[in-house]
Write a protein that holds these residues in place. Structure first.
Motif, short mmCIF file in Angstrom:
data_model
loop_
_atom_site.label_atom_id
_atom_site.label_comp_id
_atom_site.label_asym_id
_atom_site.label_seq_id
_atom_site.Cartn_x
_atom_site.Cartn_y
_atom_site.Cartn_z
N ALA A 1 35.77 7.93 -22.31
CA ALA A 1 34.49 8.20 -21.65
C ALA A 1 34.14 7.03 -20.73
CB ALA A 1 33.39 8.39 -22.69
N PRO A 2 33.34 7.27 -19.67
CA PRO A 2 32.94 6.18 -18.77
C PRO A 2 32.30 5.02 -19.51
CG PRO A 2 32.37 8.30 -17.81
CD PRO A 2 32.84 8.58 -19.21
N ARG A 3 32.53 3.81 -18.99
CA ARG A 3 32.03 2.54 -19.53
C ARG A 3 32.69 2.16 -20.85
NH1 ARG A 3 26.97 0.73 -17.05
NH2 ARG A 3 26.58 -0.51 -18.94
N LEU B 1 36.09 4.77 -15.34
CA LEU B 1 35.09 4.49 -14.30
C LEU B 1 33.98 5.54 -14.29
CD1 LEU B 1 37.56 3.56 -11.42
CD2 LEU B 1 36.32 1.98 -12.92
N GLU B 2 32.78 5.10 -13.95
CA GLU B 2 31.67 6.04 -13.76
C GLU B 2 31.40 6.28 -12.28
OE1 GLU B 2 28.16 4.52 -15.60
OE2 GLU B 2 28.50 2.46 -14.93
N ARG B 3 32.07 5.53 -11.41
CA ARG B 3 31.96 5.73 -9.96
C ARG B 3 33.23 5.23 -9.30
NH1 ARG B 3 31.56 0.80 -7.86
NH2 ARG B 3 30.59 -0.89 -9.07
N ASP C 1 40.15 12.10 -15.83
CA ASP C 1 39.06 11.27 -15.33
C ASP C 1 39.58 9.95 -14.79
OD1 ASP C 1 36.96 13.08 -16.08
OD2 ASP C 1 37.33 12.52 -18.16
#
Length: 546
Positions: free
Chosen positions: A271-273, A289-291, A309
């Motif tokens: 999952a992101p972060r 990454l989230e962006r 992802d």
């Protein structure tokens, strides 16, 4: 428990994961609750042949068969039943590299592993042409380097794959890769989930400019994401795993993945972060990454999770093998004194001593470069230890210096990710032999990246367990269930982790060490220039502690 496990095994409510790592091939069988029921493994080593790191395909199958046989024996010993079949199967292996086959399925050149750094010209040109970092070890860099070098076999290439893809192909007949492993062959287009079409076309143009007609899209494996079917175990595949004929065919296989992907699954870091650090012959960090990143960085590889992802990867060719070598030396000294200390005790003693070492390395420096290291722009490596004349040579500081060295190149890449790109991490999970001695390498990693670091028993069986979990996910998930949700709610619910926060004095000490480490890199480059590499006596990993 044994009776229930035996029933699960005989009724096929199991999943088998096989991972081909740098120094060990491992098989793990899990039950309905994802807990390991049995394990088997075999050791192997890479070879330096004609200045290229390789493994023979004969050794691939010898090691796989030994691991599966050891697993079957463990099943019989623990549960009193025969391993006649499995409910699902997943394959993982070292990512990247170069396995090229002709139309008859014959290998055209020895397997070129992730460890090779002979692809500098190709990686530099492709990175410039594609507008993103193409690492030395990626399959497309190996192919283009073969084109640039005029290798005869290039015109006969019919199919390229990775080690996991090769084993999966032989077991199922399917030329397919999980998206995470495929992203180490050629970048993935986030919008389509397939190989980047513009890069495919540009590669064909570059090959044509070099006088070779290639259609890269036709050479690469198909792509599948976690949860999708990827073939079934054929009769021939079952005999490759178990020549005795006891293991039956028909088990469904999940998409084959690289060790980075199965490491993410084994630590629940998809999952992101979230992120994880895997420390073995190599050491690498995977950060979800989230962006998108602001720009391309040569220290960062853009790959994906097994679900597709985006992930930033900091991959260092050199991990803990030099630590292993020093531990082996101390073990020899202990034996010379008449002590019969086992390797685990030697490692624990040395690692624990590091806790009392000088926080900044006390004027000592070490470079763990057995092979080239692209992040610090070295095409070859020379293991090196040096110190200032006024430094005190004590065991604790010596060992802390070598542990810092194993993390130093990773820190270079993480600085780019965390400082230049401002990527934030809620948690970093650490796994691999480097972290077996509780509270030592975990504490130093927290200092190196100034981030809380968690360890736990959930990843004790490593990527082979992660491959088994991916196989279970493909057969057991609820309709439409995402991989991250399956891991959170089904696999890791209730998992106990030990988390270490970065200590300010350790952070300051590691920062001071890094300043000296970076300033003295020209010494390492001089060692490469002036100390020839003896291809007849390659330095090989010695222990799987790393």
């Amino acid at each position: 428990m044994t009776t229930d496990a035996g029933a699960a095994i005989t009724s096929g409510r199991t999943a088998l994961g096989i991972e081909l790592g740098s120094t060990r091939i491992k098989a793990v069988l899990i039950g309905p609750d994802h807990a390991p029921l049995a394990v088997g493994s075999s050791d192997w080593e890479n070879q330096l042949v004609d200045r290229l790191w390789t493994y023979s395909l004969a050794d691939v199958w010898a090691g796989v068969q030994q691991s599966v046989a050891a697993l079957a024996a463990d099943v019989q010993r623990r549960h009193g039943v025969e391993l006649a079949g499995v409910g699902a199967l997943g394959v993982s292996a070292m990512m990247h590299g170069y396995l090229a086959f002709d139309a008859d399925g014959e290998l055209l050149a020895p397997f070129r592993t992730w460890r090779n750094t002979n692809t500098g010209r190709a990686a530099e040109r492709l990175s410039a042409e594609f507008g993103c970092n193409i690492p030395h070890r990626w399959s497309v860099a190996h192919l283009y380097q073969a084109v640039l070098d005029g290798e005869e076999h290039v015109g006969r290439v019919d199919h390229l794959t990775t080690l996991a893809g090769y084993v999966h192909w032989q077991l199922t007949g399917e030329k397919v890769l999980g998206v995470g492993d495929a992203s180490g062959m050629l970048p993935i287009d986030a919008a389509t989930g397939g190989y980047d079409a513009a890069m495919l076309a540009r590669f064909d143009e570059l090959a044509a400019e070099a006088g070779v007609e290639l259609t890269l899209a036709g050479l690469l494996p198909a792509i599948a994401v976690a949860g999708e079917p990827a073939g079934t175990l054929t009769e021939a595949g079952a005999r490759l795993l178990d020549p005795t004929g006891r293991l039956s065919a028909g088990a469904p296989l999940c998409p084959p993945e690289g060790d980075a992907g199965t490491g993410m699954v084994a630590t629940g870091s998809v999952a992101p972060r979230t992120g994880n650090v895997s420390a073995g012959t190599s050491i690498f960090a995977m950060v979800v990454l989230e962006r998108p990143l602001g720009r391309a960085h040569r220290e960062l590889d853009l790959v994906t999770t097994p679900a597709g992802d985006p992930v930033a990867m900091v991959h260092c060719n050199n991990g803990a093998s030099e630590l292993d070598a020093w531990a082996g030396l101390f073990a020899q000294f202990a034996r010379a004194l008449g002590s019969d200390a086992d390797p685990s005790r030697v490692f624990e003693t040395l690692f624990t001593a590091a806790l009392d070492g000088a926080g900044d390395g006390g004027g000592m420096l070490a470079y763990n470069y057995l092979s080239g290291e692209p992040i610090t722009d070295l095409e070859e490596g020379r293991p090196l230890f040096l110190r200032s004349p006024d430094s005190r040579l004590d065991l604790g500081t010596f060992m802390r210096t070598h542990l810092y060295s194993a993390l130093a190149t990773l820190r270079v890449g993480m600085d780019v990710l965390q400082q230049a790109e401002g990527v934030r991490l809620d948690r970093m999970f650490a796994h691999g032999g480097l972290f077996r001695t509780a509270g030592v390498a975990q504490r130093f990693l927290a200092a190196a990246i100034d981030t809380p670091v968690s360890v736990g028993d959930v990843a004790a069986e490593g990527g082979a367990w992660g491959a088994a979990v991916l196989a279970a996910f493909a057969t057991r998930r609820a309709p439409g269930q995402a991989l991250a949700d399956y891991l959170d709610t089904t696999v890791f619910a209730g998992a106990v982790l030990q988390t270490v926060e970065p200590r300010p004095d350790d952070v300051a000490g590691f920062d001071a060490f890094m300043q000296r480490y970076l300033a003295a890199l020209p010494v390492e480059r001089a060692a490469v220039e002036h100390l020839p590499q003896d291809a007849g006596t390659p330095a090989a990993p010695t222990e799987e502690h790393a």
